[in-house]
Design a protein around this motif. Sequence first.
Motif, PDB file in Angstrom:
ATOM      1  N   ARG A 124     -11.149  -5.467  -3.148  1.00 43.68           N
ATOM      2  CA  ARG A 124     -10.198  -6.059  -2.509  1.00 43.68           C
ATOM      3  C   ARG A 124      -9.395  -5.182  -1.239  1.00 43.68           C
ATOM      4  O   ARG A 124      -9.256  -4.134  -1.723  1.00 43.68           O
ATOM      5  N   ILE A 125      -9.379  -5.712  -0.047  1.00 41.38           N
ATOM      6  CA  ILE A 125      -8.738  -4.846   0.997  1.00 41.38           C
ATOM      7  C   ILE A 125      -7.399  -5.613   1.065  1.00 41.38           C
ATOM      8  O   ILE A 125      -7.098  -6.754   1.582  1.00 41.38           O
ATOM      9  N   SER A 126      -6.085  -4.997   0.600  1.00 44.02           N
ATOM     10  CA  SER A 126      -4.920  -5.126   1.017  1.00 44.02           C
ATOM     11  C   SER A 126      -4.313  -4.957   2.389  1.00 44.02           C
ATOM     12  O   SER A 126      -4.544  -3.690   2.718  1.00 44.02           O
ATOM     13  N   LEU A 127      -3.684  -5.905   3.038  1.00 40.86           N
ATOM     14  CA  LEU A 127      -3.452  -5.730   4.260  1.00 40.86           C
ATOM     15  C   LEU A 127      -1.793  -5.571   4.493  1.00 40.86           C
ATOM     16  O   LEU A 127      -1.103  -6.615   4.256  1.00 40.86           O
ATOM     17  N   HIS A 128      -1.430  -4.716   5.208  1.00 38.50           N
ATOM     18  CA  HIS A 128      -0.039  -4.617   5.865  1.00 38.50           C
ATOM     19  C   HIS A 128      -0.161  -5.456   7.175  1.00 38.50           C
ATOM     20  O   HIS A 128      -0.504  -4.906   8.168  1.00 38.50           O
ATOM     21  N   ALA A 129      -0.234  -6.733   7.145  1.00 40.28           N
ATOM     22  CA  ALA A 129      -0.520  -7.670   8.029  1.00 40.28           C
ATOM     23  C   ALA A 129       0.830  -7.934   9.289  1.00 40.28           C
ATOM     24  O   ALA A 129       1.458  -8.877   9.194  1.00 40.28           O
TER      25      ALA A 129
ATOM     26  N   ASN B 227      -9.636   1.636  -6.493  1.00 36.23           N
ATOM     27  CA  ASN B 227      -9.767   0.357  -7.289  1.00 36.23           C
ATOM     28  C   ASN B 227      -9.409  -0.991  -6.187  1.00 36.23           C
ATOM     29  O   ASN B 227      -9.566  -2.033  -6.304  1.00 36.23           O
ATOM     30  N   ALA B 228      -9.100  -0.625  -4.784  1.00 38.70           N
ATOM     31  CA  ALA B 228      -8.901  -1.458  -3.969  1.00 38.70           C
ATOM     32  C   ALA B 228      -8.614  -0.707  -2.490  1.00 38.70           C
ATOM     33  O   ALA B 228      -8.541   0.629  -2.743  1.00 38.70           O
ATOM     34  N   PHE B 229      -8.517  -1.175  -1.492  1.00 35.21           N
ATOM     35  CA  PHE B 229      -8.148  -0.546  -0.132  1.00 35.21           C
ATOM     36  C   PHE B 229      -6.932  -1.029   0.382  1.00 35.21           C
ATOM     37  O   PHE B 229      -6.471  -1.994   0.341  1.00 35.21           O
ATOM     38  N   LYS B 230      -6.193  -0.147   1.204  1.00 36.55           N
ATOM     39  CA  LYS B 230      -5.029  -0.721   1.966  1.00 36.55           C
ATOM     40  C   LYS B 230      -5.322  -0.375   3.360  1.00 36.55           C
ATOM     41  O   LYS B 230      -5.697   0.754   3.830  1.00 36.55           O
TER      42      LYS B 230
ATOM     43  N   VAL C 115     -12.645 -18.497   2.797  1.00 38.13           N
ATOM     44  CA  VAL C 115     -12.486 -17.133   3.051  1.00 38.13           C
ATOM     45  C   VAL C 115     -11.679 -16.644   1.716  1.00 38.13           C
ATOM     46  O   VAL C 115     -10.786 -17.279   0.934  1.00 38.13           O
ATOM     47  N   GLU C 116     -12.296 -15.372   1.163  1.00 38.51           N
ATOM     48  CA  GLU C 116     -11.694 -14.689  -0.052  1.00 38.51           C
ATOM     49  C   GLU C 116     -10.525 -14.163   0.213  1.00 38.51           C
ATOM     50  O   GLU C 116     -10.474 -12.932   0.474  1.00 38.51           O
ATOM     51  N   ILE C 117      -9.250 -14.671   0.388  1.00 37.90           N
ATOM     52  CA  ILE C 117      -7.994 -14.122   0.843  1.00 37.90           C
ATOM     53  C   ILE C 117      -6.970 -14.665  -0.301  1.00 37.90           C
ATOM     54  O   ILE C 117      -6.942 -15.784  -0.837  1.00 37.90           O
TER      55      ILE C 117
ATOM     56  N   ALA D 102     -15.914  -9.727   3.152  1.00 38.70           N
ATOM     57  CA  ALA D 102     -14.922  -8.876   2.462  1.00 38.70           C
ATOM     58  C   ALA D 102     -13.739  -9.769   1.861  1.00 38.70           C
ATOM     59  O   ALA D 102     -13.193 -10.820   2.351  1.00 38.70           O
ATOM     60  N   ARG D 103     -13.195  -9.237   0.636  1.00 36.50           N
ATOM     61  CA  ARG D 103     -12.216  -9.958   0.094  1.00 36.50           C
ATOM     62  C   ARG D 103     -10.711  -9.248   0.779  1.00 36.50           C
ATOM     63  O   ARG D 103     -10.766  -7.919   0.645  1.00 36.50           O
ATOM     64  N   VAL D 104      -9.769  -9.955   0.914  1.00 35.65           N
ATOM     65  CA  VAL D 104      -8.809  -9.455   1.460  1.00 35.65           C
ATOM     66  C   VAL D 104      -7.601 -10.002   0.665  1.00 35.65           C
ATOM     67  O   VAL D 104      -7.625 -10.901   0.156  1.00 35.65           O
ATOM     68  N   HIS D 105      -6.351  -9.565   0.926  1.00 37.49           N
ATOM     69  CA  HIS D 105      -5.242  -9.639   0.348  1.00 37.49           C
ATOM     70  C   HIS D 105      -3.799  -9.474   1.421  1.00 37.49           C
ATOM     71  O   HIS D 105      -3.932  -8.344   1.813  1.00 37.49           O
ATOM     72  N   VAL D 106      -3.187 -10.592   1.326  1.00 39.31           N
ATOM     73  CA  VAL D 106      -2.075 -10.291   2.259  1.00 39.31           C
ATOM     74  C   VAL D 106      -0.838  -9.764   1.540  1.00 39.31           C
ATOM     75  O   VAL D 106      -0.167 -10.540   0.674  1.00 39.31           O
ATOM     76  N   LEU D 107      -0.261  -8.660   1.929  1.00 36.00           N
ATOM     77  CA  LEU D 107       0.525  -8.114   1.257  1.00 36.00           C
ATOM     78  C   LEU D 107       2.073  -8.585   1.818  1.00 36.00           C
ATOM     79  O   LEU D 107       2.057  -9.378   2.800  1.00 36.00           O
ATOM     80  N   HIS D 108       3.097  -8.586   0.924  1.00 28.81           N
ATOM     81  CA  HIS D 108       4.523  -8.813   1.221  1.00 28.81           C
ATOM     82  C   HIS D 108       4.680 -10.029   2.593  1.00 28.81           C
ATOM     83  O   HIS D 108       4.887  -9.760   3.531  1.00 28.81           O
ATOM     84  N   ILE D 109       4.248 -11.126   2.131  1.00 26.73           N
ATOM     85  CA  ILE D 109       4.319 -12.415   2.927  1.00 26.73           C
ATOM     86  C   ILE D 109       5.767 -12.545   3.099  1.00 26.73           C
ATOM     87  O   ILE D 109       6.525 -12.838   2.199  1.00 26.73           O
TER      88      ILE D 109
END
Length: 484
Positions: A182-187, A148-151, A260-262, A236-243
């Motif tokens: 969406r790609i969720s990022l441990h940024a 359903n998404a990527f990490k 950007v799709e963020i 790519a769609r991305v998502h910033v985890l735990h800001i």
Amino acid sequence: MTLLPFTADLVLTGGTVVTSKSRLRADVAIKDGLIVLVGDASAMPAAVEVVDVSGKFILPGAIDVHVHFREPGYTHKEDWQTGSAAAAMGGTTTVFEMPNTHPPTRSVTELRQKQQAAEKSHVDYGIYGLLAEDNIGELQGLIDGGVNAFKCFMGNTFGNLPSPSTGAMLEGFEIIAPSGLRISLHAETASIMAWRQKRLMEAGRNDPLAHIAARPAIVAAEAVSRAAELAEWTGARVHVLHISSAAELRPLADAKARGVEITGETCPCYLLLDSRDYARLGSVIRVNPPVREHSDSLAIWKALQSGVVDMIATDHAPHTPTEKNKAVIWEADCGFPGVETQMPLLLNEVASGRITLEHYVKISAENPARAFGLWPAKGRIEAGAHADIAVVDMERTETIRAANLQSRGKVTPFDGVHVTGVPIHTLVRGRFVQRDRQLVADTSGWGRQVTDIQRMPPANVRNADQTLAAVLQSPVPLPQGAAT
Ligand code: DOR
Ligand code: ZN
């Protein structure tokens, strides 16, 4: 009552329905797992069961796109039954589960293993696939196989999955972009953290605050900027985890302004705790990224209000007391359970006037549903949507007790916190999974994967002619003057 030509399974009567924009005194009729009618009591159909929720608020169940349920592989910390029971108790009706299990979810075979473990779930769920250096060849299979998404772990954390190089990330983004997932990022940038941790350890720093010193906010700001560039380049769609910091809000806001799709999430610990709590909590507070300064919390609250931060999630990350309670900070496992306490903790902020209940609905349900393709099936209390509901009592007070958590992880920095505002019932597709603050035990197995309702709109893929796949497929031009 009523001339409607059907009988509902359930009517919730006397409550106040809350949307992201307004609240409305209305009854809610449910049939076959769906909300079929929201309206005046006089308009309700006959029902098999009518539950009086007078004086209570009817919210869409929380959608938590960041939980670690540990199965397969680390079931001494948690499994899908205990983790999803915690969600049910906490008013959370859908979770997205992370791939740093053992084995990690990095191929279709491992996705099938995860799906099998998830069959015990009390609540609905999405499953993350891993984007790592060594599984680029598996990404398309994971997409086709139903993740359903990527990490993507840009920084190391529990499980020590090696963070991919920027080169591998770019190829991963190129492959995933056309799917729209969406790609969720441990940024957090791994190389900065590894360098600083080594230097701190050499200097003999073992105290809890050394954890912040090893991961200053630049690790997050640099990672968000870099990931946003790759997202912009590929579409790519991305998502910033735990800001966790004020510093990463600027690259996030800038990227949004450029189109950007963020999206971004924060977690209760970054809103409610800060560096002053390290002395009291010691290694319990260790989490990646770290809880930072009070000024960071204030900036994140503001960004949550303005929409720069889109949603609340929990990074539910249970560990045992032995794994958490260590004298040397570097040895303590990172994270703590959160899926069960998020709603009470945030409702408590509603009760104290810090945010409105409407805004809470937006950040806990509507925005995650939209960002991860579950809207309009989930995330709203309207006819046609799934009957995923948290009934909330804003007058009820409770004390969070670690020992009473459904989660197998009984170590939380919120042990002993008094809250006002508690989910008293949780329904997943029309079925009570928590009722009157009790888990409904036989709902283990009721949850299902959201693959059937997830609709990610087509992505705006960019620079497709320059992807590695495109370049590797195109014929190599002959050198000038070569014989043909
Ligand atoms: O503190 C953390 N713990 N941060 C993460 O990103 C992962 C998590 C875990 O899996 O324990
Ligand atoms: Zn996490």
